[in-house]
Design an enzyme around this catalytic site. Structure first.
Site, PDB file in Angstrom:
ATOM      1  N   LYS A 680     -55.275 -42.628 -42.711  1.00 15.88           N
ATOM      2  CA  LYS A 680     -54.445 -43.638 -42.981  1.00 15.88           C
ATOM      3  C   LYS A 680     -54.003 -43.774 -41.329  1.00 15.88           C
ATOM      4  O   LYS A 680     -53.168 -42.941 -40.856  1.00 15.88           O
ATOM      5  CB  LYS A 680     -53.161 -43.241 -43.725  1.00 15.88           C
ATOM      6  CG  LYS A 680     -52.209 -44.311 -44.086  1.00 15.88           C
ATOM      7  CD  LYS A 680     -50.904 -44.056 -44.145  1.00 15.88           C
ATOM      8  CE  LYS A 680     -50.117 -43.739 -42.899  1.00 15.88           C
ATOM      9  NZ  LYS A 680     -50.217 -45.105 -42.094  1.00 15.88           N
ATOM     10  N   GLU A 761     -48.594 -32.464 -34.742  1.00 16.48           N
ATOM     11  CA  GLU A 761     -48.043 -32.707 -33.411  1.00 16.48           C
ATOM     12  C   GLU A 761     -47.082 -33.855 -33.207  1.00 16.48           C
ATOM     13  O   GLU A 761     -47.213 -34.732 -33.936  1.00 16.48           O
ATOM     14  CB  GLU A 761     -49.318 -33.024 -32.389  1.00 16.48           C
ATOM     15  CG  GLU A 761     -49.219 -32.735 -31.162  1.00 16.48           C
ATOM     16  CD  GLU A 761     -48.651 -34.020 -30.407  1.00 16.48           C
ATOM     17  OE1 GLU A 761     -47.300 -33.877 -30.111  1.00 16.48           O
ATOM     18  OE2 GLU A 761     -49.160 -34.954 -30.340  1.00 16.48           O
ATOM     19  N   CYS A 795     -47.420 -38.239 -25.545  1.00 14.46           N
ATOM     20  CA  CYS A 795     -46.635 -37.042 -25.994  1.00 14.46           C
ATOM     21  C   CYS A 795     -46.280 -36.164 -24.934  1.00 14.46           C
ATOM     22  O   CYS A 795     -45.757 -35.226 -24.953  1.00 14.46           O
ATOM     23  CB  CYS A 795     -47.252 -36.444 -27.651  1.00 14.46           C
ATOM     24  SG  CYS A 795     -48.820 -36.066 -27.244  1.00 14.46           S
ATOM     25  N   GLU A 890     -36.353 -37.281 -26.627  1.00 17.12           N
ATOM     26  CA  GLU A 890     -37.608 -37.682 -26.465  1.00 17.12           C
ATOM     27  C   GLU A 890     -37.614 -39.201 -26.397  1.00 17.12           C
ATOM     28  O   GLU A 890     -37.164 -39.949 -27.250  1.00 17.12           O
ATOM     29  CB  GLU A 890     -38.460 -37.642 -27.357  1.00 17.12           C
ATOM     30  CG  GLU A 890     -40.276 -38.061 -26.893  1.00 17.12           C
ATOM     31  CD  GLU A 890     -41.114 -37.594 -28.010  1.00 17.12           C
ATOM     32  OE1 GLU A 890     -42.296 -37.419 -27.428  1.00 17.12           O
ATOM     33  OE2 GLU A 890     -41.084 -37.499 -29.128  1.00 17.12           O
TER      34      GLU A 890
END
Length: 1001
Positions: A680, A761, A795, A890
């Site tokens: 997905k 992650e 990331c 972040e």
């Protein structure tokens, strides 16, 4: 370079008899013995001792040169003493007595420490100025005037040409304009020296400068050949016009191989322009250690015949052999250089003959410290009666001084390549000279070591491994895992193929993509558009979004397919992955183009992602075959077998920022381990995921085993996570969604007979530390690439830079200018370094963080950005508090927080003070700092003296801890274990008191 192996002398070779005679004459004149007093004086000089130490001990040489590299950045005697001790006290270093005594101190602040610093630092500076004519123009002019007294001409090179900002490129041009003016003024007072100022009755320019093309444009890049050409050519025209006004000759140096083809193309085109076509005071350089340099020279001959006016070709052997070899091996590219020094020497002589035999079209400048190489050129010149204007001989300042004077005294025009400038920008030049002087294969070293004359002057011949073809690879141990090579865009055909793929894919935009369930594409009621973030009005594709019922159908199909797939031998599953890798390899340029259009990833960033996807397929196939062997622990009377089995049904929820690599990696890991897998993808990168589906199906993945399910994450995605028949979820994405998946997967539901495994992650707040000893050229470039590559949407991106106070201001100034030099624009344009962010929501969120940053820190730079797409210009904040919002949360975009630390201890503490633990970096030349971060910097992937983005499968397994995620590292030896259940079987093999005994019939 490997020590040369010479072939026996052959007198029948062209020019050989005369070469031998001239070489022996030159050698005898340059091998005069020092008198005893000079020998005693040299023994007392520490700069000579440093060279002797380096030549006598390879381990010491490496550490000594590393110390010398760091020395100009050290600001105090205690710092110098500490670094000297740290570098030279390494276990692999065997210290000579003189150095042992010098390093016998316990405290760098002590008197012995001060003495060590006071002894070594001036010695290194003295050593440097053997090879650098001076740190100021006045000193350089004095050096030139001394050379002219010895009938030596010069070409002046300005050190510090490695520009990383457009401001530095402009300054470089201006410094050369000023340099030419200053040298021209000084030349008016120089008395004529007929040997170097005239030839064949015509005057020659007294002043010559050498320049490098890449220093005219900070973003010089073969991928953007046209943009680089335009920027560089404008500056070259300015330089050449002023040079003509002043009567200055200009020579263009050659640098790393990746710039060679574009450099030659730019110069050829420019020098054919009417304004410059009649100029014969211009030169170019060719490097004989390059395998294709002979063909380059042949092309130059044809070009020069067409041009009608000669230019000078400086023929050198090349100064970047180690670097070129390492880069080629790291990238899996053919090596551009000959693997053996003797092959370079042979090619140099071959090129010398070709160059001098075409002296009517190209003037020759023979640059070498090898007596045989120069004698060979002299022999050819004498045999062909080449006019004096058409040939000269060159040496480097401070090297082969005797050879230069001997050749000049014999009536040849000799030119000395003369660098000048400050020690810090000149350090890389100094290290290259030291390496050359201390290499075992160096003619100067061999001559000093009194190698027999017959060996020194033997005819060089190509080594067998260098005769195979024009693009061989130096012999080296094969890597444990051979990574797929990235595209080398310095090769014109690769750029052409990439452009063709962009055009071909553009014609395919706008198609419809449905889910694939049990091997069939199925229609859906709901759809969504995927658009080009560079041009949101451009439709990339329409997606059929699966419903919850269709998700249930996919799970049912996977459940039905599982027994047969689990029983499929690992080697057969691996074979499908390897076929998929081959298909990706064949479709590389096309896959790059889809990423450019769907997620706005510039070509240079997209291509390594294809390599990573290919590597995941091949590496996980290898790993599964290794794990499939299991482990045996047999004891007398019993057998023990430890084996791995698939878990069942895996759901892969992949991100948009690495739409090919991460989606492929998680999917094929689940599949090769025997799990039936549902992919997905993120909705805004689902077209690329559809291409992955095409490839896996073409490679032979059975229906039901793999299924492609674009769907809404908040509804269908959540349903997949909660479904009782799902055994594991592999997720990459935001911390918020990852934590929710982790919590939902932990809940038991009716009918569920297992606990679900989650591999997640979830991002990072990654920091790069810059300490006081860092190479700021490297640091600025590494931070800019890590922070703003793919618009900061990785990331692993650097979002915090923590800089020690003593270098803070200098670093920030260059960082801002380097960032300002980046081109922001459409990802499809080759000049683009920073493309769009993924969508309007991301754009708005990033802009909210920028607004917060303006309230809590100093806005140092906010780059303008196009308003035609989802663009956010690179933004830099300085004076950021460690606990500021922009330093803790972040920000998935091109926003960088720069934090000042008083010292390294504080910098490390700030770096660790975050919820995340994904990647981190350090730029330092202090051994103790490098040692400490390896244990104290709490990140999953630590990078030292390089950028922190771009992990490579097998070499750099990727993944973090704390709130950066849960699970083992992707692309590493533990990753597949997460998709497997270990089982152990112990069997008692005794029957009625007897058991099989190994070795008995």
């Amino acid at each position: 370079m490997v020590a040369p192996t010479q072939t026996p002398q052959t007198s029948a070779l062209p020019y050989e008899s005369q070469t031998q005679a001239l070489a022996r004459d030159l050698l005898a004149a340059t091998q005069e013995k020092k008198n005893l007093l000079a020998q005693m004086r040299d023994q007392m000089r520490w700069d000579d001792k440093i060279m002797d130490f380096a030549m006598g001990n390879p381990g010491l040489k490496v550490q000594l040169f590393r110390f010398i590299d760091a020395l100009p950045a050290l600001r105090s005697k205690p710092e110098i003493a500490r670094h000297l001790q740290e570098y030279l006290s390494a276990e692999e270093v065997e210290l000579p007595g003189a150095l042992k005594g010098l390093l016998n101190f316990t405290n760098p602040d002590s008197v012995p420490g001060q003495i060590a610093a006071t002894t070594v630092a001036p010695a290194v500076e003295t050593l440097a100025y053997r090879y650098i004519s001076g740190e100021s123009i006045d000193k350089a002019i004095k050096a030139i005037e001394r050379m002219r007294k010895d009938k030596l001409a010069f070409t002046m090179d300005l050190l510090g040409e490695a520009v990383i900002t457009e401001a530095e490129a402009e300054a470089y041009l201006q410094r050369y304009l000023d340099l030419m003016e200053q040298l021209s003024q000084a030349a008016k007072t120089w008395k004529p020296v007929e040997a170097i100022d005239t030839a064949d009755g015509k005057p020659l320019p007294k002043v010559q400068v050498s320049v490098k093309l890449t220093a005219f444009y900070s973003q010089f890049d073969p991928l953007d050949a046209q943009g680089s050409r335009a920027k560089v050519s404008a500056h070259i025209r300015t330089l050449l016009r002023r040079a003509q006004e002043l009567g200055v000759a200009v020579h263009f140096d050659m640098e790393q191989y990746r710039y060679k083809t574009l450099t030659l193309a730019i110069l050829k085109d420019l020098l054919m322009e009417a304004e410059f076509r009649q100029r014969d005071d211009i030169g170019v350089t060719l490097q004989a250690y390059l395998r294709d340099s002979y063909n380059d020279l042949k092309d130059l001959v044809l070009w020069a015949k067409n041009r009608g006016t000669p230019v000078t070709v400086r023929l050198v052997k090349g100064a970047y052999w180690d670097q070129e070899t390492i880069i080629a091996r790291q990238n899996g590219w053919p090596s551009p250089v000959y693997s053996q020094k003797v092959s370079t020497d042979a090619n140099f002589e071959r090129m010398t003959r070709l160059l001098l035999e075409n002296h009517l079209y190209l003037y020759g400048a023979i640059g070498s410290h090898n007596v045989r190489s120069q004698a060979h050129a002299m022999a050819v010149a004498e045999d062909l009666a080449i006019p004096r204007r058409h040939i000269e001989f060159q040496v480097l300042y401070g090297m082969a001084d005797k050879l230069a004077k001997v050749m000049a005294n014999k009536g040849y025009r000799v030119r000395v390549y003369t660098p000048f400038g400050e020690l810090i920008p000149g350090m890389s030049y100094l290290i290259r000279r030291l390496l050359e002087n201390t290499a075992n294969s160096s003619f100067l070293r061999q001559n000093q070591d009194e190698v027999p004359v017959e060996q020194l002057l033997a005819v060089p011949a190509f080594a067998p491994e260098d005769e195979l073809d024009d693009h061989g690879t130096p012999p080296s141990p094969p890597p444990p895992f051979p990574n797929a090579p990235d595209t080398d865009f310095a090769i014109a055909t690769q750029r052409t193929e990439a452009a063709a793929a962009l055009k071909a894919v553009h014609s395919q935009l706008g198609q419809h993509y449905n889910p694939i369930i049990n091997g069939e594409a199925v229609d859906t009621e709901a759809t969504a558009d995927s658009v080009n973030p560079s041009k949101p009005t451009a439709l990339v594709g329409t997606l059929g979004l699966a419903s919850q019922d269709q998700a249930d159908a996919a799970i049912a199909a996977a459940k039905a397919a599982f027994p047969a797939w689990a029983a499929t031998p690992a080697k057969d599953r691996g074979a499908i992955l390897r076929r998929a890798a081959d298909i990706m390899t064949a479709r590389r340029h096309e896959l790059n183009a889809w990423m450019v259009y769907e997620v706005g990833k510039p070509l240079g960033q997209a291509d390594p992602e294809v390599s990573e996807a290919i590597d995941f397929c091949r590496y996980y196939a290898d790993e599964m075959e290794r794990l499939d062997a299991g482990y045996a622990y047999d004891y007398p009377g019993e057998t023990n077998r430890y084996r791995y089995f698939p878990r069942g049904i895996a759901v892969v929820i992949s991100p948009w920022n690495f739409p090919l690599a991460i989606a492929t990696g998680m999917t094929v890991a689940a599949l090769v381990t025997g799990n039936c897998t549902i992919l997905k993808p993120a909705e805004n990168s689902a077209v690329i995921a559809a291409k992955i589906a095409e490839i896996l199906i073409e490679a032979g993945m059975p229906p039901g085993v793999f299924q492609y399910l674009p769907a809404r994450g908040s509804t269908v995605g959540a349903h997949l996570v909660q479904h009782p028949d799902v055994h594991m979820i592999a997720f990459t994405g935001s911390r918020e969604v990852g934590c929710r998946i982790y919590a939902d997967a932990a809940q038991w539901r009716p009918g569920q007979r297992h606990l679900k495994r989650v591999v997640a992650e979830m991002g990072g707040k990654n920091a790069i530390i810059i300490d006081e000893s860092a190479d700021l050229d490297q640091a600025v470039q590494g931070v800019v690439y890590s922070a703003f590559g793919y618009s900061g949407q990785k990331c692993s991106a650097c979002s915090r830079t923590i800089v020690v106070a003593s270098v803070y201001d200098t670093f920030v100034r260059r960082l801002i200018e380097a960032t300002r030099s980046l081109h922001v624009g459409d990802a499809a344009q080759p000049s683009t370094k920073v493309g769009p962010v993924i969508d309007a929501n991301a754009q708005a969120k990033i802009k909210d963080y920028i607004a917060k940053g303006k309230a809590e820190a100093t806005l140092a730079l906010e780059m303008p950005a196009p308003d035609t797409g989802y663009f956010v210009g690179p933004t830099v904040f300085t004076d950021v508090a460690p606990d500021a919002v922009i330093a803790q949360e972040e920000i998935f975009g091109p926003v960088l927080a720069v934090i000042k630390a008083q010292d390294f201890d504080q910098a490390l503490a700030i770096a660790n003070d975050t919820d995340y633990g994904l990647t981190g970096g350090l730029y330092s030349r202090t051994p103790s700092h490098i040692d400490r971060v390896q244990t104290e910097f709490a990140v999953g992937n630590l990078y030292i003296n390089r950028g922190i983005a771009g992990a490579i499968v097998s070499r750099q397994p990727f993944g973090g801890f704390k709130m950066s995620g849960v699970g083992s590292k992707a692309g590493g030896p533990d990753y597949l274990l997460q998709f497997l259940e270990p089982r152990h079987v112990s069997e008692n093999v005794q029957r009625q008191g007897f058991a099989p005994i190994e070795g008995m019939d």
